[in-house]
Scaffold this motif. Structure first.
Motif, PDB file in Angstrom:
ATOM      1  N   ILE A 149     -13.766 -59.040  -3.747  1.00  0.00           N
ATOM      2  CA  ILE A 149     -13.832 -58.391  -5.054  1.00  0.00           C
ATOM      3  C   ILE A 149     -15.298 -58.257  -5.451  1.00  0.00           C
ATOM      4  O   ILE A 149     -16.018 -59.253  -5.572  1.00  0.00           O
ATOM      5  CB  ILE A 149     -13.054 -59.187  -6.111  1.00  0.00           C
ATOM      6  N   GLU A 150     -15.743 -57.025  -5.613  1.00  0.00           N
ATOM      7  CA  GLU A 150     -17.138 -56.759  -5.951  1.00  0.00           C
ATOM      8  C   GLU A 150     -17.380 -56.971  -7.443  1.00  0.00           C
ATOM      9  O   GLU A 150     -16.488 -56.763  -8.276  1.00  0.00           O
ATOM     10  CB  GLU A 150     -17.501 -55.321  -5.578  1.00  0.00           C
ATOM     11  N   ASP A 151     -18.590 -57.384  -7.768  1.00  0.00           N
ATOM     12  CA  ASP A 151     -18.988 -57.506  -9.170  1.00  0.00           C
ATOM     13  C   ASP A 151     -19.359 -56.132  -9.719  1.00  0.00           C
ATOM     14  O   ASP A 151     -20.199 -55.436  -9.134  1.00  0.00           O
ATOM     15  CB  ASP A 151     -20.185 -58.449  -9.306  1.00  0.00           C
ATOM     16  N   GLY A 152     -18.726 -55.756 -10.814  1.00  0.00           N
ATOM     17  CA  GLY A 152     -19.044 -54.475 -11.434  1.00  0.00           C
ATOM     18  C   GLY A 152     -18.453 -53.304 -10.683  1.00  0.00           C
ATOM     19  O   GLY A 152     -17.811 -53.463  -9.649  1.00  0.00           O
ATOM     20  N   PRO A 153     -18.668 -52.082 -11.192  1.00  0.00           N
ATOM     21  CA  PRO A 153     -18.127 -50.878 -10.539  1.00  0.00           C
ATOM     22  C   PRO A 153     -18.723 -50.709  -9.141  1.00  0.00           C
ATOM     23  O   PRO A 153     -19.930 -50.826  -8.950  1.00  0.00           O
ATOM     24  CB  PRO A 153     -18.562 -49.747 -11.471  1.00  0.00           C
ATOM     25  N   SER A 154     -17.866 -50.436  -8.171  1.00  0.00           N
ATOM     26  CA  SER A 154     -18.342 -50.260  -6.808  1.00  0.00           C
ATOM     27  C   SER A 154     -17.276 -49.554  -5.988  1.00  0.00           C
ATOM     28  O   SER A 154     -16.075 -49.739  -6.215  1.00  0.00           O
ATOM     29  CB  SER A 154     -18.655 -51.622  -6.169  1.00  0.00           C
ATOM     30  N   ASP A 155     -17.734 -48.701  -5.045  1.00  0.00           N
ATOM     31  CA  ASP A 155     -16.793 -48.053  -4.134  1.00  0.00           C
ATOM     32  C   ASP A 155     -16.760 -48.786  -2.799  1.00  0.00           C
ATOM     33  O   ASP A 155     -16.196 -48.301  -1.824  1.00  0.00           O
ATOM     34  CB  ASP A 155     -17.164 -46.587  -3.920  1.00  0.00           C
ATOM     35  N   ARG A 156     -17.354 -49.961  -2.755  1.00  0.00           N
ATOM     36  CA  ARG A 156     -17.438 -50.757  -1.539  1.00  0.00           C
ATOM     37  C   ARG A 156     -16.272 -51.737  -1.477  1.00  0.00           C
ATOM     38  O   ARG A 156     -16.004 -52.465  -2.437  1.00  0.00           O
ATOM     39  CB  ARG A 156     -18.765 -51.506  -1.505  1.00  0.00           C
ATOM     40  N   VAL A 157     -15.574 -51.754  -0.352  1.00  0.00           N
ATOM     41  CA  VAL A 157     -14.434 -52.650  -0.153  1.00  0.00           C
ATOM     42  C   VAL A 157     -14.613 -53.385   1.170  1.00  0.00           C
ATOM     43  O   VAL A 157     -14.933 -52.757   2.188  1.00  0.00           O
ATOM     44  CB  VAL A 157     -13.094 -51.874  -0.132  1.00  0.00           C
ATOM     45  N   THR A 158     -14.438 -54.696   1.149  1.00  0.00           N
ATOM     46  CA  THR A 158     -14.507 -55.492   2.372  1.00  0.00           C
ATOM     47  C   THR A 158     -13.159 -56.150   2.618  1.00  0.00           C
ATOM     48  O   THR A 158     -12.632 -56.841   1.747  1.00  0.00           O
ATOM     49  CB  THR A 158     -15.597 -56.569   2.286  1.00  0.00           C
ATOM     50  N   LEU A 159     -12.622 -55.919   3.795  1.00  0.00           N
ATOM     51  CA  LEU A 159     -11.325 -56.460   4.185  1.00  0.00           C
ATOM     52  C   LEU A 159     -11.520 -57.371   5.390  1.00  0.00           C
ATOM     53  O   LEU A 159     -12.204 -57.010   6.350  1.00  0.00           O
ATOM     54  CB  LEU A 159     -10.371 -55.322   4.552  1.00  0.00           C
ATOM     55  N   VAL A 160     -10.937 -58.568   5.330  1.00  0.00           N
ATOM     56  CA  VAL A 160     -11.000 -59.513   6.444  1.00  0.00           C
ATOM     57  C   VAL A 160      -9.582 -59.855   6.877  1.00  0.00           C
ATOM     58  O   VAL A 160      -8.732 -60.189   6.041  1.00  0.00           O
ATOM     59  CB  VAL A 160     -11.757 -60.803   6.050  1.00  0.00           C
ATOM     60  N   LEU A 161      -9.331 -59.763   8.175  1.00  0.00           N
ATOM     61  CA  LEU A 161      -8.051 -60.149   8.756  1.00  0.00           C
ATOM     62  C   LEU A 161      -8.297 -61.265   9.753  1.00  0.00           C
ATOM     63  O   LEU A 161      -9.194 -61.158  10.600  1.00  0.00           O
ATOM     64  CB  LEU A 161      -7.390 -58.961   9.464  1.00  0.00           C
ATOM     65  N   GLN A 162      -7.523 -62.329   9.655  1.00  0.00           N
ATOM     66  CA  GLN A 162      -7.635 -63.445  10.587  1.00  0.00           C
ATOM     67  C   GLN A 162      -6.251 -63.753  11.145  1.00  0.00           C
ATOM     68  O   GLN A 162      -5.289 -63.920  10.388  1.00  0.00           O
ATOM     69  CB  GLN A 162      -8.216 -64.685   9.892  1.00  0.00           C
ATOM     70  N   ALA A 163      -6.149 -63.842  12.468  1.00  0.00           N
ATOM     71  CA  ALA A 163      -4.862 -64.094  13.115  1.00  0.00           C
ATOM     72  C   ALA A 163      -5.097 -64.812  14.435  1.00  0.00           C
ATOM     73  O   ALA A 163      -6.241 -64.987  14.884  1.00  0.00           O
ATOM     74  CB  ALA A 163      -4.102 -62.785  13.341  1.00  0.00           C
ATOM     75  N   ARG A 164      -3.992 -65.204  15.065  1.00  0.00           N
ATOM     76  CA  ARG A 164      -4.048 -65.933  16.331  1.00  0.00           C
ATOM     77  C   ARG A 164      -3.077 -65.313  17.340  1.00  0.00           C
ATOM     78  O   ARG A 164      -2.059 -65.930  17.679  1.00  0.00           O
ATOM     79  CB  ARG A 164      -3.682 -67.397  16.118  1.00  0.00           C
ATOM     80  N   PRO A 165      -3.354 -64.113  17.828  1.00  0.00           N
ATOM     81  CA  PRO A 165      -2.466 -63.526  18.844  1.00  0.00           C
ATOM     82  C   PRO A 165      -2.387 -64.431  20.072  1.00  0.00           C
ATOM     83  O   PRO A 165      -3.393 -65.018  20.486  1.00  0.00           O
ATOM     84  CB  PRO A 165      -3.156 -62.188  19.189  1.00  0.00           C
ATOM     85  N   GLN A 166      -1.199 -64.534  20.656  1.00  0.00           N
ATOM     86  CA  GLN A 166      -1.006 -65.441  21.775  1.00  0.00           C
ATOM     87  C   GLN A 166      -1.882 -65.086  22.964  1.00  0.00           C
ATOM     88  O   GLN A 166      -2.383 -65.961  23.664  1.00  0.00           O
ATOM     89  CB  GLN A 166       0.471 -65.448  22.189  1.00  0.00           C
ATOM     90  N   ARG A 167      -2.071 -63.807  23.223  1.00  0.00           N
ATOM     91  CA  ARG A 167      -2.815 -63.403  24.413  1.00  0.00           C
ATOM     92  C   ARG A 167      -4.323 -63.581  24.271  1.00  0.00           C
ATOM     93  O   ARG A 167      -5.027 -63.758  25.258  1.00  0.00           O
ATOM     94  CB  ARG A 167      -2.508 -61.938  24.759  1.00  0.00           C
ATOM     95  N   LEU A 168      -4.834 -63.538  23.018  1.00  0.00           N
ATOM     96  CA  LEU A 168      -6.277 -63.564  22.817  1.00  0.00           C
ATOM     97  C   LEU A 168      -6.774 -64.808  22.121  1.00  0.00           C
ATOM     98  O   LEU A 168      -7.971 -65.102  22.164  1.00  0.00           O
ATOM     99  CB  LEU A 168      -6.708 -62.340  21.997  1.00  0.00           C
ATOM    100  N   GLY A 169      -5.895 -65.546  21.457  1.00  0.00           N
ATOM    101  CA  GLY A 169      -6.342 -66.658  20.651  1.00  0.00           C
ATOM    102  C   GLY A 169      -6.870 -66.175  19.311  1.00  0.00           C
ATOM    103  O   GLY A 169      -6.637 -65.036  18.908  1.00  0.00           O
ATOM    104  N   PRO A 170      -7.603 -67.027  18.578  1.00  0.00           N
ATOM    105  CA  PRO A 170      -8.080 -66.658  17.249  1.00  0.00           C
ATOM    106  C   PRO A 170      -8.923 -65.383  17.254  1.00  0.00           C
ATOM    107  O   PRO A 170      -9.773 -65.186  18.116  1.00  0.00           O
ATOM    108  CB  PRO A 170      -8.930 -67.866  16.828  1.00  0.00           C
ATOM    109  N   VAL A 171      -8.642 -64.534  16.261  1.00  0.00           N
ATOM    110  CA  VAL A 171      -9.331 -63.246  16.133  1.00  0.00           C
ATOM    111  C   VAL A 171      -9.646 -63.014  14.657  1.00  0.00           C
ATOM    112  O   VAL A 171      -8.835 -63.314  13.787  1.00  0.00           O
ATOM    113  CB  VAL A 171      -8.460 -62.088  16.653  1.00  0.00           C
ATOM    114  N   GLN A 172     -10.835 -62.494  14.402  1.00  0.00           N
ATOM    115  CA  GLN A 172     -11.198 -62.094  13.039  1.00  0.00           C
ATOM    116  C   GLN A 172     -11.705 -60.664  13.057  1.00  0.00           C
ATOM    117  O   GLN A 172     -12.523 -60.300  13.909  1.00  0.00           O
ATOM    118  CB  GLN A 172     -12.291 -62.986  12.455  1.00  0.00           C
TER     119      GLN A 172
END
Length: 239
Positions: A149-172
């Motif tokens: 969540i950005e401070d103030g008006p902004s068109d910038r968005v940051t998305l983070v996904l974290q998972a643990r697929p069996q074939r690859l292990g931890p991934v971000q």
């Protein structure tokens, strides 16, 4: 190849995922101090869907169709699930199916799922993140979805996904969208073969060209890269 499973063939329109988390509400919910909130979302959702399958197979099939999975449909599946659960678990499975399940236990299971699927807010290094736990159709660990969540008006968005697929292990995966530019950083515990890495870059470039936006893809190691949004994944991966 395994690496292809992590990047969708088409990058969603810039506002597709961001619109679900457009910004903080007028009144910010209390920040949870428990990093494990929602850890039981996977087993709860599987239990709900198994019960629903015996009562209303069609509704169960539709609900399962909304769950993302670690393949080339991942981006679309995640967008669909977030849209379908915008109104909570009852809206996701539908009013009729929710009524049938509620008849079994007075709605206790649905209430548990509502709490597990609900987003929470957590500060990390002076920035507030909105966190959601998302069950995966083909995985036990589920997915942690965080939007900064950005401070103030902004068109910038940051998305983070974290998972643990069996074939690859931890991934971000961290994606930052600002205007017409999308920058993605993919971090993995496992090493990708050069052919898979080349396929990732080619697929990413083609998707950006299709959407007529600019951006860059960076692929690197996982160590010391995680945000403090989740429990430690192993003894050597401090968050």
């Amino acid at each position: 190849m395994a690496g292809q499973d992590l990047v969708p063939r088409q990058v969603p329109p810039p506002d597709l995922l961001a619109s679900r988390f457009a910004g903080p509400p007028a009144v910010m919910p209390a920040v949870s101090g428990d990093a494990g909130d929602g850890d039981d979302v996977g087993p709860l959702v599987r239990r709900l869907l198994d019960l629903l399958d015996t009562l209303a197979p069609v509704e169960a099939a539709l609900a399962r169709g909304c769950l993302p999975r670690c393949d080339s449909t991942f981006g679309a599946g995640l967008a669909l699930f977030l849209a379908a659960t915008a109104g909570g678990c009852r809206d996701w499975i539908g009013a009729d199916a929710a009524d049938e399940l509620s008849d079994l236990d007075g709605g206790l299971l649905i209430d548990e799922c509502e709490r597990a699927l609900a987003a929470r807010f957590q500060p990390v290094e002076g920035r507030v993140w909105r966190l959601s736990r998302v069950p995966l159709l083909d995985g036990d660990g589920g997915l942690l979805c965080a939007v900064g969540i950005e401070d103030g008006p902004s068109d910038r968005v940051t998305l983070v996904l974290q998972a643990r697929p069996q074939r690859l292990g931890p991934v971000q995966l961290m994606a930052t969208l600002g205007g017409r530019r999308l920058d993605v950083t993919l971090r993995l515990a496992a090493c990708l073969p050069s052919s898979a890495l080349a396929d990732l870059h080619e697929t990413f470039s083609a998707a950006l060209a299709d959407c007529r936006i600019d951006g860059a893809l960076t692929v690197g190691p996982l160590a010391d890269a995680w945000l403090g949004l989740d429990r430690p994944l192993s003894s050597d991966l401090a968050l």
